[in-house]
Design a protein around this motif. Sequence first.
Motif, mmCIF file in Angstrom:
data_model
loop_
_atom_site.group_PDB
_atom_site.id
_atom_site.type_symbol
_atom_site.label_atom_id
_atom_site.label_comp_id
_atom_site.label_asym_id
_atom_site.label_seq_id
_atom_site.Cartn_x
_atom_site.Cartn_y
_atom_site.Cartn_z
ATOM 1 N N ILE A 31 0.845 -1.192 0.000
ATOM 2 C CA ILE A 31 0.000 0.000 0.000
ATOM 3 C C ILE A 31 0.879 1.240 0.000
ATOM 4 N N LYS A 32 0.442 2.254 -0.729
ATOM 5 C CA LYS A 32 1.188 3.505 -0.809
ATOM 6 C C LYS A 32 0.339 4.665 -0.296
ATOM 7 N N ALA A 33 0.999 5.614 0.314
ATOM 8 C CA ALA A 33 0.308 6.784 0.851
ATOM 9 C C ALA A 33 0.252 7.898 -0.191
ATOM 10 N N THR A 34 -0.820 8.704 -0.106
ATOM 11 C CA THR A 34 -1.023 9.831 -1.016
ATOM 12 C C THR A 34 -0.835 11.144 -0.267
ATOM 13 N N PRO A 35 0.061 12.030 -0.720
ATOM 14 C CA PRO A 35 0.262 13.307 -0.025
ATOM 15 C C PRO A 35 -1.027 14.123 0.028
ATOM 16 N N GLN A 36 -1.220 14.848 1.119
ATOM 17 C CA GLN A 36 -2.356 15.756 1.225
ATOM 18 C C GLN A 36 -2.122 16.994 0.358
ATOM 19 N N ASP A 37 -3.227 17.631 -0.052
ATOM 20 C CA ASP A 37 -3.140 18.929 -0.722
ATOM 21 C C ASP A 37 -3.135 19.991 0.374
ATOM 22 N N HIS A 38 -1.953 20.415 0.772
ATOM 23 C CA HIS A 38 -1.828 21.305 1.930
ATOM 24 C C HIS A 38 -2.461 22.674 1.700
ATOM 25 N N ALA A 39 -2.664 23.060 0.456
ATOM 26 C CA ALA A 39 -3.308 24.340 0.156
ATOM 27 C C ALA A 39 -4.770 24.343 0.599
ATOM 28 N N LEU A 40 -5.344 23.164 0.779
ATOM 29 C CA LEU A 40 -6.755 23.057 1.168
ATOM 30 C C LEU A 40 -6.931 22.851 2.677
ATOM 31 N N ALA A 41 -5.846 22.887 3.415
ATOM 32 C CA ALA A 41 -5.906 22.582 4.848
ATOM 33 C C ALA A 41 -6.694 23.635 5.625
ATOM 34 N N THR A 42 -7.527 23.148 6.554
ATOM 35 C CA THR A 42 -8.184 24.022 7.531
ATOM 36 C C THR A 42 -7.858 23.476 8.919
ATOM 37 N N TYR A 43 -7.982 24.326 9.936
ATOM 38 C CA TYR A 43 -7.501 23.961 11.266
ATOM 39 C C TYR A 43 -8.578 24.179 12.327
ATOM 40 N N THR A 44 -8.521 23.361 13.362
ATOM 41 C CA THR A 44 -9.467 23.464 14.469
ATOM 42 C C THR A 44 -8.738 23.896 15.734
#
Length: 281
Positions: free
Chosen positions: A194-207
Amino acid sequence: MAAAHRTQHNIVFFGTPQFAVYVLEELENIGLVPSLVVTAPDRPAGRKLTLTPPPVKVWAEKHSIPVLQPEKLDDEFRYKLQVASYKLFIVAAYGKILPKEILDIPEHGTLNVHPSLLPKYRGPSPIESAILSGDEETGIAIMLVDEEMDHGPILESRTLTIGDQNKEELGEKLFRLGGQLLADIIPKLIDGEIKATPQDHALATYTKKIVKGDGLIDLSDDPKTNWRKFRAYRGWPGTYFFTENGARVKITDAEFKDGEFIIKKVIPEGKKEVVYRKSLL
């Protein structure tokens, strides 16, 4: 699953509240039991401030699994992890950020069970944030942990409908689903399938971290906003309001009907739970 069918694997599980127990229960269902559990120290709880173990410790002791409860993730703690050659770490609602020196210990890395569809709602309160925002859907993500908060690549994710569920109901479904995903992912990860997919950090929101004061409700506010607050803060910190004379009233049961936030039961300050009446005001 009966104890005879359980096998302790060379895995360390980091978790603290009941939500983390749901993950452990799902892993146990397929016989994937960690060989060590790391959780928070016992804390005073209740009116009498009785020293109380976290739910994950209770589960681990019931299953005869060793427990570590470090106050600090220091060199002494790191040494205890290094000497055992653990293959994998799993983190689910642990409550502390693991430093790089610990993340680098296991052969196959560290997995995190995060209750949102990353990169949305990174941080400490993703379930509450999804409910408060009025989202129709949320989800669970299994990620490989790196040094930044909820930043690592995603191995798998699933979506769930929120509906009118409160935090406790939705949280149980999310973390149980997370445990089921782990059961599928872990063998593939160890076998390199299994391979991991990088997140799209430009779409990140924070709590943000939830504090007790967040549960304060203004009864004159928008009814739907108050309904979302009641659902989002179920359990802790709970929701409450103050009467005209300054008495605190905790809301224990409510509903949203015909566009109105309807309070059904409350606990007035210093009293037992009662059916809500506006005369309390």
